[in-house]
Design a protein around this motif. Structure first.
Motif, PDB file in Angstrom:
ATOM      1  N   PHE A 255     -15.594  -5.973  -7.383  1.00  0.00           N
ATOM      2  CA  PHE A 255     -16.849  -5.563  -6.756  1.00  0.00           C
ATOM      3  C   PHE A 255     -17.805  -5.125  -7.855  1.00  0.00           C
ATOM      4  O   PHE A 255     -17.497  -4.206  -8.617  1.00  0.00           O
ATOM      5  N   GLU A 256     -18.923  -5.817  -7.951  1.00  0.00           N
ATOM      6  CA  GLU A 256     -19.961  -5.520  -8.945  1.00  0.00           C
ATOM      7  C   GLU A 256     -19.376  -5.470 -10.355  1.00  0.00           C
ATOM      8  O   GLU A 256     -19.680  -4.577 -11.151  1.00  0.00           O
ATOM      9  N   GLY A 257     -18.505  -6.448 -10.662  1.00  0.00           N
ATOM     10  CA  GLY A 257     -17.954  -6.574 -11.997  1.00  0.00           C
ATOM     11  C   GLY A 257     -16.828  -5.618 -12.322  1.00  0.00           C
ATOM     12  O   GLY A 257     -16.374  -5.572 -13.474  1.00  0.00           O
ATOM     13  N   ARG A 258     -16.326  -4.891 -11.341  1.00  0.00           N
ATOM     14  CA  ARG A 258     -15.239  -3.932 -11.536  1.00  0.00           C
ATOM     15  C   ARG A 258     -14.059  -4.338 -10.661  1.00  0.00           C
ATOM     16  O   ARG A 258     -14.223  -4.996  -9.644  1.00  0.00           O
ATOM     17  N   ARG A 259     -12.864  -3.924 -11.071  1.00  0.00           N
ATOM     18  CA  ARG A 259     -11.651  -4.292 -10.346  1.00  0.00           C
ATOM     19  C   ARG A 259     -11.010  -3.037  -9.758  1.00  0.00           C
ATOM     20  O   ARG A 259     -10.722  -2.076 -10.463  1.00  0.00           O
ATOM     21  N   PHE A 260     -10.786  -3.063  -8.438  1.00  0.00           N
ATOM     22  CA  PHE A 260     -10.208  -1.926  -7.727  1.00  0.00           C
ATOM     23  C   PHE A 260      -8.878  -2.331  -7.101  1.00  0.00           C
ATOM     24  O   PHE A 260      -8.735  -3.440  -6.573  1.00  0.00           O
ATOM     25  N   PHE A 261      -7.919  -1.427  -7.152  1.00  0.00           N
ATOM     26  CA  PHE A 261      -6.638  -1.571  -6.474  1.00  0.00           C
ATOM     27  C   PHE A 261      -6.658  -0.654  -5.251  1.00  0.00           C
ATOM     28  O   PHE A 261      -6.896   0.555  -5.389  1.00  0.00           O
ATOM     29  N   VAL A 262      -6.395  -1.227  -4.082  1.00  0.00           N
ATOM     30  CA  VAL A 262      -6.470  -0.469  -2.834  1.00  0.00           C
ATOM     31  C   VAL A 262      -5.104  -0.512  -2.153  1.00  0.00           C
ATOM     32  O   VAL A 262      -4.579  -1.596  -1.868  1.00  0.00           O
ATOM     33  N   GLY A 263      -4.538   0.651  -1.924  1.00  0.00           N
ATOM     34  CA  GLY A 263      -3.241   0.736  -1.262  1.00  0.00           C
ATOM     35  C   GLY A 263      -3.229   1.879  -0.264  1.00  0.00           C
ATOM     36  O   GLY A 263      -4.284   2.275   0.254  1.00  0.00           O
ATOM     37  N   TRP A 264      -2.055   2.400   0.026  1.00  0.00           N
ATOM     38  CA  TRP A 264      -1.951   3.525   0.949  1.00  0.00           C
ATOM     39  C   TRP A 264      -0.915   4.523   0.450  1.00  0.00           C
ATOM     40  O   TRP A 264       0.058   4.165  -0.213  1.00  0.00           O
ATOM     41  N   ILE A 265      -1.215   5.792   0.723  1.00  0.00           N
ATOM     42  CA  ILE A 265      -0.304   6.891   0.393  1.00  0.00           C
ATOM     43  C   ILE A 265       0.448   7.243   1.669  1.00  0.00           C
ATOM     44  O   ILE A 265      -0.163   7.678   2.650  1.00  0.00           O
ATOM     45  N   PRO A 266       1.758   7.045   1.716  1.00  0.00           N
ATOM     46  CA  PRO A 266       2.495   7.219   2.975  1.00  0.00           C
ATOM     47  C   PRO A 266       2.577   8.672   3.410  1.00  0.00           C
ATOM     48  O   PRO A 266       2.549   9.591   2.591  1.00  0.00           O
ATOM     49  N   THR A 267       2.666   8.841   4.703  1.00  0.00           N
ATOM     50  CA  THR A 267       2.976  10.151   5.251  1.00  0.00           C
ATOM     51  C   THR A 267       4.463  10.432   5.041  1.00  0.00           C
ATOM     52  O   THR A 267       5.241   9.544   4.693  1.00  0.00           O
ATOM     53  N   ARG A 268       4.828  11.676   5.260  1.00  0.00           N
ATOM     54  CA  ARG A 268       6.229  12.068   5.110  1.00  0.00           C
ATOM     55  C   ARG A 268       6.706  12.784   6.362  1.00  0.00           C
ATOM     56  O   ARG A 268       5.939  13.503   7.008  1.00  0.00           O
ATOM     57  N   GLN A 269       7.971  12.595   6.673  1.00  0.00           N
ATOM     58  CA  GLN A 269       8.625  13.350   7.727  1.00  0.00           C
ATOM     59  C   GLN A 269       9.841  14.000   7.084  1.00  0.00           C
ATOM     60  O   GLN A 269      10.853  13.344   6.825  1.00  0.00           O
ATOM     61  N   GLY A 270       9.719  15.293   6.773  1.00  0.00           N
ATOM     62  CA  GLY A 270      10.750  15.955   5.989  1.00  0.00           C
ATOM     63  C   GLY A 270      10.782  15.377   4.587  1.00  0.00           C
ATOM     64  O   GLY A 270       9.769  15.305   3.900  1.00  0.00           O
ATOM     65  N   ASP A 271      11.943  14.905   4.167  1.00  0.00           N
ATOM     66  CA  ASP A 271      12.089  14.306   2.840  1.00  0.00           C
ATOM     67  C   ASP A 271      11.935  12.788   2.856  1.00  0.00           C
ATOM     68  O   ASP A 271      12.133  12.139   1.832  1.00  0.00           O
ATOM     69  N   THR A 272      11.560  12.222   3.999  1.00  0.00           N
ATOM     70  CA  THR A 272      11.517  10.772   4.140  1.00  0.00           C
ATOM     71  C   THR A 272      10.085  10.263   4.118  1.00  0.00           C
ATOM     72  O   THR A 272       9.224  10.736   4.883  1.00  0.00           O
ATOM     73  N   TRP A 273       9.815   9.291   3.233  1.00  0.00           N
ATOM     74  CA  TRP A 273       8.522   8.612   3.246  1.00  0.00           C
ATOM     75  C   TRP A 273       8.450   7.720   4.469  1.00  0.00           C
ATOM     76  O   TRP A 273       9.406   7.044   4.818  1.00  0.00           O
ATOM     77  N   GLN A 274       7.310   7.681   5.127  1.00  0.00           N
ATOM     78  CA  GLN A 274       7.104   6.821   6.281  1.00  0.00           C
ATOM     79  C   GLN A 274       6.254   5.617   5.902  1.00  0.00           C
ATOM     80  O   GLN A 274       5.596   5.609   4.859  1.00  0.00           O
ATOM     81  N   TRP A 275       6.249   4.602   6.759  1.00  0.00           N
ATOM     82  CA  TRP A 275       5.386   3.449   6.523  1.00  0.00           C
ATOM     83  C   TRP A 275       3.993   3.771   7.028  1.00  0.00           C
ATOM     84  O   TRP A 275       3.827   4.238   8.151  1.00  0.00           O
ATOM     85  N   ALA A 276       2.990   3.533   6.175  1.00  0.00           N
ATOM     86  CA  ALA A 276       1.566   3.754   6.464  1.00  0.00           C
ATOM     87  C   ALA A 276       1.183   5.214   6.257  1.00  0.00           C
ATOM     88  O   ALA A 276       2.024   6.108   6.226  1.00  0.00           O
ATOM     89  N   GLY A 277      -0.121   5.426   6.100  1.00  0.00           N
ATOM     90  CA  GLY A 277      -0.623   6.770   5.828  1.00  0.00           C
ATOM     91  C   GLY A 277      -2.114   6.765   5.623  1.00  0.00           C
ATOM     92  O   GLY A 277      -2.873   6.397   6.521  1.00  0.00           O
ATOM     93  N   ASP A 278      -2.556   7.145   4.401  1.00  0.00           N
ATOM     94  CA  ASP A 278      -3.976   7.268   4.082  1.00  0.00           C
ATOM     95  C   ASP A 278      -4.378   6.216   3.045  1.00  0.00           C
ATOM     96  O   ASP A 278      -3.629   5.941   2.098  1.00  0.00           O
ATOM     97  N   LEU A 279      -5.573   5.689   3.194  1.00  0.00           N
ATOM     98  CA  LEU A 279      -6.098   4.723   2.239  1.00  0.00           C
ATOM     99  C   LEU A 279      -6.304   5.400   0.882  1.00  0.00           C
ATOM    100  O   LEU A 279      -6.754   6.544   0.808  1.00  0.00           O
ATOM    101  N   ALA A 280      -5.990   4.692  -0.192  1.00  0.00           N
ATOM    102  CA  ALA A 280      -6.151   5.240  -1.535  1.00  0.00           C
ATOM    103  C   ALA A 280      -6.650   4.142  -2.468  1.00  0.00           C
ATOM    104  O   ALA A 280      -6.274   2.976  -2.329  1.00  0.00           O
ATOM    105  N   VAL A 281      -7.478   4.531  -3.441  1.00  0.00           N
ATOM    106  CA  VAL A 281      -8.120   3.572  -4.335  1.00  0.00           C
ATOM    107  C   VAL A 281      -7.960   4.032  -5.777  1.00  0.00           C
ATOM    108  O   VAL A 281      -8.108   5.218  -6.090  1.00  0.00           O
ATOM    109  N   LEU A 282      -7.672   3.089  -6.664  1.00  0.00           N
ATOM    110  CA  LEU A 282      -7.693   3.302  -8.105  1.00  0.00           C
ATOM    111  C   LEU A 282      -8.548   2.212  -8.736  1.00  0.00           C
ATOM    112  O   LEU A 282      -8.504   1.060  -8.298  1.00  0.00           O
TER     113      LEU A 282
END
Length: 472
Positions: A255-282
């Motif tokens: 986008f506009e000559g720059r490269r972005f990586f877009v993924g998601w930060i999973p939610t957790r239930q206790g000590d377990t990572w869950q599938w899906a969560g919040d959008l995150a960008v680097l």
């Protein structure tokens, strides 16, 4: 900053640059609260932005199919433009279709006259895995051209049949003259290493080509390989991972000559990572040897425009001068409670021989309980630790002393003596840390408490420690 819909969670993100905006299609995980409601399929929803700070929610744009449809679940894919027409390729899945070994996955096709919010499905274009491939893993189609006028290519997360599972993964490839008829071609990459490589993504940047994928065999991580050609060979750079466990299924967009990586930060239930969560960008930055460095987008950093210096008080007889530790002890300093949404920036000069240093986050007043971002120069790594790690009690094993940190949140991180900067973006329980605008670590933590500084067996000179609130 970490966008999430009002109802549901963000799964795999499919970014697409079009008409001066970044369109972030994503798998909408609705997680219905009513267990009696019955199963519902997974649709594609859409949010768009120009700065990764302000977002427009467009809702569901590709509905899930009905109960018996091949696309009851609309899983990951890609979007491309061919002239004024847009093409959306996605994975169709239905748990009620398939064999005793699992349900099949198929490639599906939809088109738009140019509006990313309006799509028409083309059921006649659906196709599954050819002979020699496992039909249960034929997913995440990514469509591209290596140059204008060249044939279209599609790569997929696939598995060879009759091969040991952990060596069966292959990035399969097909070609097409018109985005309708597809023929099997030579695979793009056969690493003989993974169960499969999810969410493949391919792009060119200068003289380098990049193959991005997410794997769940050795670790749940998004990784990348580099090559001088779009066909490989695909070589591993010195730092071949984008982030840790908590930044998954990242795909990229220019986008506009720059490269972005877009993924998601999973939610957790206790000590377990869950599938899906919040959008995150680097945002990615290219180094001379093709290696990628990752940092927060400048627009995100600029949104935190009210910085305040953190005043630190010594704990347990530490030096009044923060950072001036000792060669034979742990020293720490504690500051005030930080807001749940803020950007913390620490800049230090690290003395030679320093064992470790870092930040205490959401700490108690005495610094005993905290999430710990620990930088270890002698190991050249960044880790997330937590105290207490487990439950405290009379037995030594209860403190989890054999678990030195969150092993799924360890990042290689060059830390020679001298100046280093650590940024920490706190957004409620969602967080991202970046060292020297190169090394990223996403994680989750409890959003309340103080910020602190610590040094073990060494010293750092604190150039500044600031907490900034967002003014928007």
């Amino acid at each position: 900053m970490h966008w999430r819909p009002r109802v549901g969670f963000v799964g795999d993100v499919i970014p697409f640059s079009h008409d001066g905006r970044v369109w972030l299609f994503y798998l909408l995980d609705e997680r219905p609260d009513d267990p009696t409601a019955g199963p519902s399929g997974m649709p594609w929803a859409l949010v768009s932005t120009t700065d990764f700070v302000h977002y427009v929610d467009h809702g569901v744009v590709l509905p899930a199919g009905d109960r018996d449809a091949v696309d009851f679940d609309c899983y990951t894919g890609s979007v491309v433009a061919d002239g004024s027409r847009l093409h959306l390729f996605y994975t169709g899945h239905n748990p009620r279709r398939g064999s005793a070994d699992g349900s099949y996955q198929v490639v599906c096709h939809a088109v738009s006259d140019g509006d990313p919010t309006q799509w028409t499905k083309l059921p006649a274009d659906t196709f599954g895995a050819p002979n020699g491939f496992v039909p249960q893993d034929w997913r995440d189609p990514f469509v591209y051209r290596t140059a204008p006028g060249q044939p279209w290519q599609m790569i997929l997360a696939a598995r060879y049949a009759d091969v040991p599972d952990r060596r069966a993964g292959v990035v399969a490839r097909l070609t097409s003259p018109d985005l309708e008829r597809w023929e099997l071609a030579a695979p793009l990459w056969e690493p003989h290493r993974y169960i499969t490589q999810e969410c493949p993504d391919l792009f060119q940047w200068g003289d380098w080509w990049y193959l991005v994928y997410s794997e769940f065999s050795d670790a749940f991580q998004t990784r990348y390989r580099v090559s001088r050609t779009p066909d490989g060979p695909w070589l591993a750079p010195a730092r071949d991972s984008v982030d840790g466990r908590a930044f998954y299924a990242a795909k990229t967009v220019e986008f506009e000559g720059r490269r972005f990586f877009v993924g998601w930060i999973p939610t957790r239930q206790g000590d377990t990572w869950q599938w899906a969560g919040d959008l995150a960008v680097l945002e990615a930055h290219q180094e001379s040897d093709g290696t990628l460095a990752f940092g927060l987008p400048s627009e995100v950093v600029a949104a935190y425009d009210e910085p305040e210096d953190v005043k630190l008080s010594p704990l347990d007889g530490a030096s009044p001068d923060p950072g001036q530790g000792a060669t034979d002890r742990y020293a720490s300093w504690i500051g005030d409670v930080v807001p749940p949404h803020c950007l913390i920036t620490l800049t230090v000069d690290v003395a030679p021989g320093t064992h470790s240093f870092g930040l205490l986050l959401h700490a108690t007043e005495d610094g005993e309980q905290a999430a710990v971002l620990r930088l270890e120069p002698h190991r050249n790594r960044l880790v997330l630790d937590q105290w207490p790690r487990g439950r405290t009690g009379p037995a030594q094993w209860q403190i989890h002393g054999d678990v030195p940190h969150a092993v799924d949140l360890e990042r290689p991180c060059p830390l020679p003596p001298g100046r280093h900067t650590l940024q920490v973006l706190l957004d409620g329980p969602t967080a991202q840390a970046v060292v020297d605008h190169r090394i990223a670590l996403s994680f989750r933590t409890e959003p309340s408490g103080r910020v602190g500084l610590f040094v073990t067996d060494g010293a750092v000179e604190v150039v500044d420690l600031q907490v900034a609130r967002t003014g928007s």
